[in-house]
Scaffold this active site. Structure first.
Site, PDB file in Angstrom:
ATOM      1  N   GLU A 500       0.293 -41.320  15.181  1.00  0.00           N
ATOM      2  CA  GLU A 500      -0.543 -40.890  16.410  1.00  0.00           C
ATOM      3  C   GLU A 500      -2.173 -42.030  16.443  1.00  0.00           C
ATOM      4  O   GLU A 500      -1.966 -42.358  17.008  1.00  0.00           O
ATOM      5  CB  GLU A 500      -0.857 -39.281  15.966  1.00  0.00           C
ATOM      6  CG  GLU A 500      -1.517 -39.483  18.122  1.00  0.00           C
ATOM      7  CD  GLU A 500      -0.560 -38.169  18.558  1.00  0.00           C
ATOM      8  OE1 GLU A 500      -0.019 -37.376  18.285  1.00  0.00           O
ATOM      9  OE2 GLU A 500      -1.490 -37.948  20.215  1.00  0.00           O
ATOM     10  N   GLU A 778      -5.426 -28.544  12.623  1.00  0.00           N
ATOM     11  CA  GLU A 778      -5.348 -28.765  14.326  1.00  0.00           C
ATOM     12  C   GLU A 778      -4.660 -28.336  15.044  1.00  0.00           C
ATOM     13  O   GLU A 778      -5.710 -27.225  15.423  1.00  0.00           O
ATOM     14  CB  GLU A 778      -4.394 -29.743  13.836  1.00  0.00           C
ATOM     15  CG  GLU A 778      -3.568 -30.319  15.745  1.00  0.00           C
ATOM     16  CD  GLU A 778      -2.485 -31.025  16.124  1.00  0.00           C
ATOM     17  OE1 GLU A 778      -1.539 -31.441  14.109  1.00  0.00           O
ATOM     18  OE2 GLU A 778      -2.510 -31.256  17.049  1.00  0.00           O
TER      19      GLU A 778
HETATM   20  C1  BGC Z   1      -3.411 -34.480  19.588  1.00  0.00           C
HETATM   21  C2  BGC Z   1      -4.397 -33.732  19.902  1.00  0.00           C
HETATM   22  C3  BGC Z   1      -4.766 -34.481  21.709  1.00  0.00           C
HETATM   23  C4  BGC Z   1      -3.890 -33.856  22.585  1.00  0.00           C
HETATM   24  C5  BGC Z   1      -3.070 -34.241  24.381  1.00  0.00           C
HETATM   25  C6  BGC Z   1      -2.612 -34.360  20.419  1.00  0.00           C
HETATM   26  O1  BGC Z   1      -1.237 -35.244  19.926  1.00  0.00           O
HETATM   27  O2  BGC Z   1      -3.545 -34.598  18.388  1.00  0.00           O
HETATM   28  O3  BGC Z   1      -5.847 -34.109  19.606  1.00  0.00           O
HETATM   29  O4  BGC Z   1      -6.434 -34.280  22.170  1.00  0.00           O
HETATM   30  O5  BGC Z   1      -2.298 -34.725  21.726  1.00  0.00           O
HETATM   31  O6  BGC Z   1      -3.318 -33.140  24.320  1.00  0.00           O
END
Ligand code: BGC
Length: 926
Positions: A500, A778
């Site tokens: 990501e 997270e």
């Molecule tokens: C990320 C987040 C981001 C989100 C949006 C995720 O996959 O890791 O932190 O803000 O997507 O919802």
């Protein structure tokens, strides 16, 4: 508004100075140009200068300054400014002093220094000299052509091309400057040595719009006679894999900006006799397309076959006859700009704390800290043997490497030995998020110190230090800082390990103030806010992440709380760094975003145009522990969105105000008022209940000042009920947690904020620390004892959003707060909130105007509070006390102490206005 205040400070100061006799005046240090230390190759037409005054003297002020800027160090040493002599300027400005001398041409070098005058009109000594140089200011200055390898087809990924050019210098060099960039990543070498220390240059921008170049002083690397310059090119963000590429239906997973990397280099050598040589990329460069870097990718890792190293390729005298001529590529249409932020650099190294062998021949190094970068490994094997390094954040119960949460980012490096002697491997065109490294393929157990973790990130300077009597809270701040290091990779990423790693705007939006306390983020945000503007859609929509390689208007844009970062972070640049130029550049973009939401929602409740609508992401309802009994924490989406709409409109109004745009200020203040009214009509009952009755709803309404004063108390009562209902835990997600903490404190309920921050059961920060976390997770339930890891589909152990509590720790626990009326800590507020069983806390913050320090200690109910206020600034200090008379400063009644003025009693604190200096307050037991 500012002048009268300055007058007050001066009056206080002069009183102080008179008593100080012949004390030595301030030292002028910390010289910066465009926020950077001695930058090379900048492109700001009127670079802004900054310095810091150092002095222990109470009431130290600057009443005037003089800047000298010279074209040689010798001229400057004679106290002459042939480029600019500002003369004595009556001003207290120490930041954003714009260069106003002779126009600076491309390549100009400037040596500069400053002196200042104090309150008694005595000059300081001159500062030590500092420098900057100008880059290539017009496209026509570039003689270089973009070049690439022509091998293979654009449909397949290829080994990293190596390019070189041999050249001859007829005499010794007086100065050699190299300007370079790439589409992709580059590493440059000159005569066998590395050029500069940048990692992953030229970093990530929207390569269709803006490409950053870097400038290096290579005078020491060139020599009279034969020379050679060489470059390795990686695919990087340009041609490699990047996060979320799966959202492009049927599209390839790599090559989003282009299929193959390209190089642009211009080496300019000034010979001692004055002649000028330019060695620039063109068709005469040679390329090798079958070198040792067989594959290199940010997400995948690097595969290196040392047997293919063309030894000596980066020096003169190398036989390049089998190399091909470089292909000249079409120049991209994007603008070439100087890199405005600190480069990514290796900033520290970690040595393993343990080495295990969970299976025969499988060696796992534990670096003791979840980190981001890569490893350097020294090892020995037979020629042709390949070893594999896999990187992960955690271990499985059987001691093997846990990699499920990396999703589609393998993070695997491979190295094939060339000889049977010790060889050293270190990758170049990738990065990994990991604490553990699994090495397989070695013939024997390596010594634990064979491996070194090389930690790198956008090298924003450290700015904050924090410590307190609670080990858990001290560890929490440590985890927050490590998480910040992990996610500054030229963009503010959400996570550094899985596939990501995008500049998610919502995450940095909530973390931005914590980020500013920990590091000097001014240059980093300057760069990244350009990324944000580059990706704004024509209709005003801000993206959800920047850079946005998938077209911002099409998808992943306009999410409430995410897109709003395009308003909130420029405001942080104002609060922390008083950056008016940035506000001016950004204002229109911020305004257009608010206009987009208004156009979609003329009724002012944000119902339409919310796109992916992440809401208060990862709130308590998303906890997936079996039979999790606590539901009902998620704030309704329209409440969340409308709250952000009102907040952004209000910030646009404040920006207009400070920019002197009176009409806009009135218009957007009016709009903010109308949105608040709509919010109250639609969502707020007469008893202060907000639709959904969630902790988050109240936190946002309080934090964004959406409620009439009369209802604030009721909203606080409801939020307290909500916390109780949730078993005395948070039910908030990433956008409301920190706002809730601040609002509890603002409402006089720091006791509840303390309880939450001290909680050790899930969901809480303490829970992750008790599970051994060394970075911020997270999810609250990233790992649950007895249950294991959360859903590997989304479970980063290195995400900063809930680490935004660092802001509460600096602002409430320690008590350092900026003041919007005098931004950049010209004036600030020290208001610590001792509690929570913590007996002492201390910290420092290197503000743009110098170091602020706060330390407090409680002892049998008595409080000691030490405060350092930098020269040329002032602060309001809140000393918790029943009566002003209970407070002393350095043993004297505080109200009569030098530089101290009693202002008022407020909410159980005596408030004093203080000028620069160090203070030791004590308050008798309450
Ligand atoms: C990320 C987040 C981001 C989100 C949006 C995720 O996959 O890791 O932190 O803000 O997507 O919802």
């Amino acid at each position: 508004m500012r002048l009268p205040l300055l007058g007050v400070i001066m009056a206080l100061t002069l009183g102080g100075a008179a008593g100080c006799g012949a004390q030595s005046p301030a030292t002028v240090t910390g010289l910066r140009c465009e926020y950077l230390v001695g930058p090379l190759g900048i492109d700001a037409a009127h670079p802004r200068l900054r310095w810091v005054l150092q002095s222990d003297r109470r009431g130290e002020v600057q009443t005037a300054y003089q800047v000298l800027a010279a074209s040689t160090p010798e001229v400057l040493a004679r106290d002459k400014g042939d480029l600019w002599d500002s003369g004595k300027v009556g001003s207290d400005a120490t930041i954003h002093v714009a260069y106003a001398g002779k126009p600076l041409a491309s390549r100009a070098r400037v040596w500069w220094k400053v002196r200042t005058w104090d309150g008694a009109d005595r000059p300081s000594a001159w500062s030590r000299p500092a420098t900057w140089s100008m880059g290539l200011l017009a496209p026509s200055e570039w003689q270089a052509q973009w070049i690439e390898s022509s091998a293979g087809s654009d449909k397949e990924r290829r080994p990293a091309p190596m390019l070189r050019k041999a050249f001859h210098l007829a005499g010794p060099a007086r100065r050699a400057t190299l300007y370079a960039t790439a589409l992709g990543l580059y590493e440059l070498r000159l005569n066998g040595r590395r050029v500069g220390d940048h990692v992953l240059a030229p970093e990530w921008t929207d390569y269709h719009k803006r490409i950053q170049y870097q400038t290096y002083d290579v005078t020491d690397l060139v020599r009279q006679g034969d020379n050679a310059v060489g470059a390795c090119l990686g695919d990087g963000w340009y041609a490699g894999r990047i996060g979320l590429s799966n959202i492009v239906p049927g599209g390839p997973s790599w090559g989003h900006y282009g299929p193959r990397p390209r190089l642009l280099v211009q080496l300019e050598v000034e010979l001692a006799d004055g002649r000028r040589e330019v060695i620039a990329t063109d068709a005469s460069w040679r390329v090798f397309s079958d070198g040792p870097i067989r594959a290199g990718d940010i997400l995948d890792g690097e595969t290196y076959d040392a047997r293919r190293e063309p030894l000596g390729w980066d020096g003169p005298g190398f036989d390049e006859s089998v190399w091909q001529p470089a292909r000249v590529a079409e120049a991209p249409r994007a603008r070439l700009v100087a890199q405005p932020n600190e480069p990514i650099r290796v900033v520290r190294e970690l040595k393993p704390v343990a080495l295990t062998e969970p299976k025969p021949g499988v060696f796992i190094f534990d670096l003791g800290q979840n980190m981001v970068g890569w490893c350097r490994l020294q090892a020995k094997a037979a020629p042709g043997v390949t070893i594999t390094l896999r990187h992960g954040e955690a271990l499985n119960p059987d001691g093997t490497l846990y990699t499920a949460n990396l999703r589609g980012a393998p993070q695997v490096d491979r190295y094939t030995f060339r000889t049977d002697g010790p060889e050293t491997f270190e990758p170049r065109f990738t990065y990994h998020g990991f604490r553990y490294v699994e090495v397989t393929g070695l013939p024997a157990r390596p010594p634990a110190d064979a491996l070194t973790g090389r930690v790198f990130h956008s090298a924003a300077p450290d700015a904050g230090r924090f410590e307190c009597s609670s080990q858990m809270l001290t560890q929490l701040m440590r985890n927050i800082v490590w998480t910040q290091r992990a996610n500054l990779m030229s963009t503010p990423t959400d996570c550094p390990q899985r596939d990501e790693r995008l500049g998610w705007m919502g995450d940095i939006q909530i973390f931005s103030q914590t980020a500013c306390f920990n590091m000097d983020m001014a240059a980093f945000f300057t760069k990244w806010l350009r990324d944000v503007r580059d990706e704004q859609a024509a209709d005003g929509r801000f993206p959800d992440f920047a850079p946005h390689p998938f077209g911002p208007a099409e998808r992943f844009s306009a999410a409430p709380g995410w897109a709003d970062a395009g308003v909130i972070i420029p405001w942080r640049m104002y609060q922390n760094y008083a950056d008016m130029r940035l506000l001016g550049e950004h204002f229109d973009a911020a305004r257009r975003w608010v206009e987009f939401v208004r156009r979609e929602n003329p009724g002012l409740i944000w119902r339409k145009g919310r796109a992916n609508d992440y809401n208060d992401w990862l709130n308590g309802d998303t906890i997936v522990v079996e039979n999790w009994p606590r539901k009902g924490g998620e704030v309704p989406k329209e409440v969340f969105a409308t709250a952000f709409f009102a907040h952004s409109a209000e910030l646009v109004a404040r920006m207009a105000e400070v920019l002197g745009r009176k009409d806009d200020a009135a218009r957007y203040a009016g709009l903010a008022g109308d949105i608040k009214a709509a919010f109250n009509r639609e969502f707020v009952k007469p008893d202060g209940r907000i639709t959904g009755d969630t902790q988050a709803g109240y936190a946002l309404a309080l934090n964004f000042d959406l409620l009439p004063d009369a209802l604030r108390g009721a909203a606080v009562a409801h939020v307290l009920e909500g916390i109780e209902k949730y078993g005395n835990h948070l039910s908030t997600g990433i956008q409301s947690t920190q706002r809730l903490m601040m609002e509890l404190t603002r409402a006089g309920r720091s006791d509840v904020a303390w309880r939450l921050v001290n909680t050790r059961t899930m969901p809480s920060w303490g829970y992750s620390i008790d599970q051994g976390a060394t970075t911020v997770w997270e999810r609250w339930d990233g790992y649950v004892g007895g249950r294991g890891f959360q859903d590997p589909g989304m479970n980063s152990l290195n995400h900063w959003a809930i680490g935004a509590v660092g802001e509460w720790m600096y602002r409430a626990l320690l008590g350092i707060n900026s003041d919007d009326a005098q931004p950049g800590y010209k004036h600030f507020v020290v208001r610590p909130r001792p509690g929570g069983g913590v007996t002492w806390a201390k910290g420092e913050y290197d503000s743009i105007r110098g170091r602020i320090a706060v330390a407090w200690k409680t002892d049998a109910g008595a409080l000691a509070l030490d405060v350092t206020v930098p020269p040329n600034t002032s602060a309001a200090v809140y000393v918790p006390a029943k009566r002003a008379e209970d407070v002393t400063e350095s043993g004297k009644p505080a109200a009569r102490a030098e530089g101290v003025k009693f202002l008022r009693m407020e909410d159980g604190a005596a408030v004093f206005e203080v000028v620069a200096g160090r203070y030791a307050f004590s308050a008798a037991s309450n």
